[in-house]
Write a protein that holds these residues in place. Structure first.
Motif, PDB file in Angstrom:
ATOM      1  N   PHE A 219       0.991  -1.233  -0.199  1.00  0.00           N
ATOM      2  CA  PHE A 219       0.075   0.135  -0.023  1.00  0.00           C
ATOM      3  C   PHE A 219       0.906   1.319  -0.007  1.00  0.00           C
ATOM      4  CE2 PHE A 219      -2.567  -3.360   1.585  1.00  0.00           C
ATOM      5  CZ  PHE A 219      -3.680  -3.207   1.113  1.00  0.00           C
ATOM      6  N   GLU A 220       0.970   2.127  -0.818  1.00  0.00           N
ATOM      7  CA  GLU A 220       1.586   3.221  -1.113  1.00  0.00           C
ATOM      8  C   GLU A 220       0.979   4.506  -0.787  1.00  0.00           C
ATOM      9  OE1 GLU A 220       4.316   2.702  -4.793  1.00  0.00           O
ATOM     10  OE2 GLU A 220       3.604   4.659  -4.965  1.00  0.00           O
ATOM     11  N   GLY A 221       1.275   5.242   0.303  1.00  0.00           N
ATOM     12  CA  GLY A 221       0.570   6.271   0.394  1.00  0.00           C
ATOM     13  C   GLY A 221       1.054   7.454  -0.015  1.00  0.00           C
ATOM     14  N   GLY A 222       0.164   8.243  -0.509  1.00  0.00           N
ATOM     15  CA  GLY A 222       0.666   9.689  -1.243  1.00  0.00           C
ATOM     16  C   GLY A 222       0.543  10.515  -0.020  1.00  0.00           C
ATOM     17  N   GLN A 223       1.207  11.676  -0.417  1.00  0.00           N
ATOM     18  CA  GLN A 223       1.572  12.839   0.725  1.00  0.00           C
ATOM     19  C   GLN A 223       2.267  12.384   1.964  1.00  0.00           C
ATOM     20  OE1 GLN A 223      -1.956  12.577  -0.762  1.00  0.00           O
ATOM     21  NE2 GLN A 223      -0.899  13.635  -2.303  1.00  0.00           N
ATOM     22  N   ALA A 224       1.853  12.657   3.187  1.00  0.00           N
ATOM     23  CA  ALA A 224       2.364  12.167   4.420  1.00  0.00           C
ATOM     24  C   ALA A 224       1.870  12.517   5.646  1.00  0.00           C
ATOM     25  CB  ALA A 224       3.959  12.969   4.335  1.00  0.00           C
ATOM     26  N   THR A 225       2.583  12.175   6.777  1.00  0.00           N
ATOM     27  CA  THR A 225       1.920  12.170   7.837  1.00  0.00           C
ATOM     28  C   THR A 225       1.627  13.473   8.346  1.00  0.00           C
ATOM     29  OG1 THR A 225       3.039  10.358   8.679  1.00  0.00           O
ATOM     30  CG2 THR A 225       2.254  11.648  10.406  1.00  0.00           C
ATOM     31  N   MET A 226       2.446  14.264   8.197  1.00  0.00           N
ATOM     32  CA  MET A 226       2.087  16.060   8.661  1.00  0.00           C
ATOM     33  C   MET A 226       1.309  16.591   7.450  1.00  0.00           C
ATOM     34  SD  MET A 226       3.621  15.708  11.290  1.00  0.00           S
ATOM     35  CE  MET A 226       3.791  17.386  12.106  1.00  0.00           C
ATOM     36  N   LEU A 227       0.771  16.074   6.662  1.00  0.00           N
ATOM     37  CA  LEU A 227      -0.380  16.547   5.604  1.00  0.00           C
ATOM     38  C   LEU A 227      -1.703  15.606   5.754  1.00  0.00           C
ATOM     39  CD1 LEU A 227       2.003  16.671   2.277  1.00  0.00           C
ATOM     40  CD2 LEU A 227       0.838  18.811   3.953  1.00  0.00           C
ATOM     41  N   ASP A 228      -1.602  14.786   6.760  1.00  0.00           N
ATOM     42  CA  ASP A 228      -2.978  13.943   7.012  1.00  0.00           C
ATOM     43  C   ASP A 228      -4.033  14.994   7.610  1.00  0.00           C
ATOM     44  OD1 ASP A 228      -3.836  10.957   7.809  1.00  0.00           O
ATOM     45  OD2 ASP A 228      -4.554  12.514   9.098  1.00  0.00           O
ATOM     46  N   VAL A 229      -5.413  14.813   6.989  1.00  0.00           N
ATOM     47  CA  VAL A 229      -6.374  15.649   7.494  1.00  0.00           C
ATOM     48  C   VAL A 229      -6.532  15.897   8.839  1.00  0.00           C
ATOM     49  CG1 VAL A 229      -8.054  14.043   6.872  1.00  0.00           C
ATOM     50  CG2 VAL A 229      -8.663  16.814   6.736  1.00  0.00           C
ATOM     51  N   ASP A 230      -6.322  14.480   9.704  1.00  0.00           N
ATOM     52  CA  ASP A 230      -6.664  14.298  11.132  1.00  0.00           C
ATOM     53  C   ASP A 230      -5.261  14.642  11.799  1.00  0.00           C
ATOM     54  OD1 ASP A 230      -9.423  13.436  11.819  1.00  0.00           O
ATOM     55  OD2 ASP A 230      -8.676  12.098  10.066  1.00  0.00           O
ATOM     56  N   HIS A 231      -4.095  14.133  11.484  1.00  0.00           N
ATOM     57  CA  HIS A 231      -2.916  14.090  12.336  1.00  0.00           C
ATOM     58  C   HIS A 231      -1.847  15.003  11.831  1.00  0.00           C
ATOM     59  CE1 HIS A 231      -4.813  10.670  14.280  1.00  0.00           C
ATOM     60  NE2 HIS A 231      -5.000  10.065  13.176  1.00  0.00           N
ATOM     61  N   GLY A 232      -2.225  15.994  10.853  1.00  0.00           N
ATOM     62  CA  GLY A 232      -1.154  16.870  10.196  1.00  0.00           C
ATOM     63  C   GLY A 232      -1.518  18.129  10.862  1.00  0.00           C
ATOM     64  N   THR A 233      -0.887  19.050  10.078  1.00  0.00           N
ATOM     65  CA  THR A 233      -0.983  20.382  10.596  1.00  0.00           C
ATOM     66  C   THR A 233      -2.067  21.081  10.109  1.00  0.00           C
ATOM     67  OG1 THR A 233       0.615  20.849   8.654  1.00  0.00           O
ATOM     68  CG2 THR A 233       1.654  20.718  11.012  1.00  0.00           C
ATOM     69  N   TYR A 234      -3.210  20.557  10.409  1.00  0.00           N
ATOM     70  CA  TYR A 234      -4.690  21.176  10.002  1.00  0.00           C
ATOM     71  C   TYR A 234      -4.439  22.719  10.399  1.00  0.00           C
ATOM     72  CZ  TYR A 234      -9.400  21.407   9.234  1.00  0.00           C
ATOM     73  OH  TYR A 234     -10.867  21.508   8.783  1.00  0.00           O
ATOM     74  N   PRO A 235      -5.126  23.676   9.568  1.00  0.00           N
ATOM     75  CA  PRO A 235      -5.755  23.571   8.071  1.00  0.00           C
ATOM     76  C   PRO A 235      -4.584  23.079   6.957  1.00  0.00           C
ATOM     77  CG  PRO A 235      -5.832  25.585   8.374  1.00  0.00           C
ATOM     78  CD  PRO A 235      -5.147  25.091   9.707  1.00  0.00           C
ATOM     79  N   PHE A 236      -3.551  23.264   7.253  1.00  0.00           N
ATOM     80  CA  PHE A 236      -2.387  23.082   6.057  1.00  0.00           C
ATOM     81  C   PHE A 236      -2.080  21.824   5.837  1.00  0.00           C
ATOM     82  CE2 PHE A 236      -2.140  27.399   8.210  1.00  0.00           C
ATOM     83  CZ  PHE A 236      -2.336  28.053   7.322  1.00  0.00           C
ATOM     84  N   VAL A 237      -3.100  21.177   5.397  1.00  0.00           N
ATOM     85  CA  VAL A 237      -2.947  19.767   5.194  1.00  0.00           C
ATOM     86  C   VAL A 237      -3.533  19.426   3.892  1.00  0.00           C
ATOM     87  CG1 VAL A 237      -2.932  19.017   7.509  1.00  0.00           C
ATOM     88  CG2 VAL A 237      -5.112  19.214   6.575  1.00  0.00           C
ATOM     89  N   THR A 238      -3.589  18.102   3.259  1.00  0.00           N
ATOM     90  CA  THR A 238      -4.286  17.689   2.054  1.00  0.00           C
ATOM     91  C   THR A 238      -5.791  17.207   2.902  1.00  0.00           C
ATOM     92  OG1 THR A 238      -4.150  16.444   0.057  1.00  0.00           O
ATOM     93  CG2 THR A 238      -3.397  15.339   2.105  1.00  0.00           C
ATOM     94  N   SER A 239      -6.525  16.764   1.823  1.00  0.00           N
ATOM     95  CA  SER A 239      -8.036  16.367   2.430  1.00  0.00           C
ATOM     96  C   SER A 239      -8.130  14.830   2.702  1.00  0.00           C
ATOM     97  CB  SER A 239      -8.794  16.756   1.532  1.00  0.00           C
ATOM     98  OG  SER A 239      -8.841  18.284   1.489  1.00  0.00           O
ATOM     99  N   SER A 240      -6.999  14.092   2.669  1.00  0.00           N
ATOM    100  CA  SER A 240      -7.077  12.689   2.784  1.00  0.00           C
ATOM    101  C   SER A 240      -6.514  12.031   4.009  1.00  0.00           C
ATOM    102  CB  SER A 240      -6.909  11.900   1.681  1.00  0.00           C
ATOM    103  OG  SER A 240      -5.512  12.045   1.403  1.00  0.00           O
ATOM    104  N   ASN A 241      -6.638  10.901   4.642  1.00  0.00           N
ATOM    105  CA  ASN A 241      -5.898  10.181   5.520  1.00  0.00           C
ATOM    106  C   ASN A 241      -4.735   9.639   4.884  1.00  0.00           C
ATOM    107  OD1 ASN A 241      -8.798   9.785   7.130  1.00  0.00           O
ATOM    108  ND2 ASN A 241      -7.117  10.589   8.397  1.00  0.00           N
ATOM    109  N   GLY A 246      -4.878   4.897   6.747  1.00  0.00           N
ATOM    110  CA  GLY A 246      -5.685   4.982   5.820  1.00  0.00           C
ATOM    111  C   GLY A 246      -5.631   3.851   4.833  1.00  0.00           C
ATOM    112  N   ALA A 247      -4.659   3.265   4.957  1.00  0.00           N
ATOM    113  CA  ALA A 247      -4.726   1.995   4.012  1.00  0.00           C
ATOM    114  C   ALA A 247      -5.667   0.914   4.104  1.00  0.00           C
ATOM    115  CB  ALA A 247      -3.290   1.215   4.058  1.00  0.00           C
TER     116      ALA A 247
END
Ligand code: GDP
Ligand code: IMO
Ligand code: MG
Length: 428
Positions: A219-241, A246-247
């Protein structure tokens, strides 16, 4: 070892393809479970360089079945362009399977992404402008279009109508743009249906059967932990887990199937787009890292923000993802520095924080506390055994390992597929 997850530990662009390559021929399926063509993976195979966005980088490994699972948002035009470009270069893409439940990025999602960013002005996220946020917003609002809708014109028309009605009010009255017609969207989407049909599958069932048959799934994750919508630097994140959990939700396999979680972490830190970044450098060292590491975005070409390694972030990633192994990339980029600072904790208005602060305001005000490590000047790009690295490079890796919460199993020493030092087998 049936299901293995690879994710980014920082803010993306860690070189996730390097970890995929390391598993190479031992993998039967490679699955993208989140994000869309906001991702940008550069993979160097021999003399050939590939830039992938929507497709997982494992597609370049001969014999694997690539899967775009339900958690992904698909821009179909981009999908076909990428498939055609790879086919033209001799890559076999015929086995690709796409989940019927994956959501579709349409023209109105791309438009909304761009106009909302413009409207945010100084508060903008710096998105990739690919329509990612608005497509996930529709999914959560239950007005999204899914791949399976393309095969029923009536349903498709009803869903596009429901989704566009409100948006046209927004586009015309707030953003001063022209209204988008249901017809133009439906015609566009239907034009893809015939080519798409043979690729569409119940990918959750497909993966279940593969696991039952003892196949290896990556399972290959796009983006990264600090861009995770729940666990990243919200709101400066992407919109997925984009974290390991998320896998499971993004593909429809049980979480207990995942036996290894590999986090890819750069030997320093980069970030594209806005948001807090405690170790960011604004001086010539930052420019040095950008030039030496070729830190320019694969997707948008934007210069990446650069900074030193941040150990609390690595520890945070280790915890959130249940990391079993780190793959440390771009150690070679640091060659030539006299000393290499590493952030070991933060100072937030006089208070020391050893872990990533839970409050966003604290993280915005976090000032790194650095420990300096001695550098090395020898070229390490040809090194393939850990003990052949300069003593100071070995010391740097061992120090990062002690601070980062999981073992460092492999080390990238150059962009090429073979430029890697393996310390522990990732499947052991
Ligand atoms: P991804 O988004 O995580 O797939 O990473 P990107 O492809 O956006 O960015 C990583 C870049 O670093 C790519 O250009 C890779 O070719 C390059 N790269 C990966 N590993 C190494 C390494 O160990 N050393 C060097 N010098 N470059 C690397
Ligand atoms: P890979 O897979 C780095 C960033 C964008 C922006 C934020 C939201 O190559 O590591 P979006 O378009 O997703 O709504 O933008 O997330 N971003 C990435 N940064 N690498 C990526 O992917 C990224 N995908 C999105 O720059 O700050
Ligand atoms: Mg990238």
């Amino acid at each position: 070892m049936p299901a293995i997850v690879i994710i980014g530990a920082q803010w993306g662009d860690e070189g996730k393809g390097k970890a995929t390559d390391l598993l190479g021929s031992r993998i039967d399926y490679v699955v993208k479970f989140n994000g869309g063509n906001n991702a940008g993976h550069t993979v160097v195979v021999g003399e050939e360089k590939y830039a992938l966005h929507l497709l997982p980088s494992g597609i370049l490994t001969e014999g694997v079945t690539p899967v775009i699972a339900n958690g992904v948002v698909v821009d179909i035009e981009v999908l076909f362009e990428e498939l055609d470009a790879l086919s033209a270069r001799g890559v076999d893409v015929s086995r690709l399977k796409i989940s019927s439940n994956a959501h579709v990025i349409t023209q109105y999602h791309r438009t909304l992404d761009k106009v909302t960013e413009r409207f945010l002005g100084k508060r903008q996220i710096g998105t990739t402008g690919r329509g990612i946020g608005p497509t996930y917003a529709d999914k959560i609002n239950r007005v999204g279009i899914r791949i399976q809708d393309l095969f029923d014109e009536n349903i498709l028309r009803q869903k596009v109508e429901a989704s566009l009605d409100q948006k046209n009010h927004l586009l015309v009255k707030i953003y001063n743009r022209r209204a988008i017609t249901v017809d133009e969207i439906v015609t566009d989407l239907l034009s893809y249906a015939d080519r798409l049909r043979p690729m569409v599958a119940d990918t959750s069932l497909l993966l279940h059967e593969a696991l039952e048959a003892g196949k290896h799934i990556l399972f290959e994750g796009g983006q990264a932990t600090m861009l995770d919508v729940d666990h990243g630097t919200y709101p400066f994140v992407t919109s997925s887990n984009s974290t390991a959990g998320g896998a499971a939700t993004g593909s429809g396999i049980g979480p207990n199937r995942i036996e290894r979680v590999i986090a890819v972490v750069k030997a320093y830190t980069t970030r594209v787009g806005a948001g807090p970044f405690p170790t960011e450098l604004f001086d010539e060292s930052g420019e040095w890292l950008r030039t030496r590491g070729f830190e320019f975005g694969t997707t948008t070409g934007r210069p990446r923000r650069t900074g030193w390694y941040d150990a609390p972030i690595a520890r945070y990633s280790s915890r959130i993802n249940g990391v079993t192994d780190f793959v440390l990339t771009k150690l070679d980029t640091l060659t030539g520095l006299d000393t290499i600072p590493v952030c070991i904790a933060y100072d937030v208005e006089g208070v020391r924080h050893d872990e990533v602060p839970a409050s966003q305001s604290d993280f915005h005000h976090a000032v790194p506390i650095y420990q300096n490590f001695p550098g090395w000047s020898e070229d390490i790009t040809g090194v393939r055994r850990f003990e052949d690295l300069p003593t100071n490079a070995q010391g740097y890796v061992i120090a990062l390992e002690a601070m980062s919460g999981s073992r460092i199993s492999a080390i990238g020493v150059g962009p090429g597929r073979e430029a890697i030092v393996v310390r522990h087998d990732l499947l052991d």
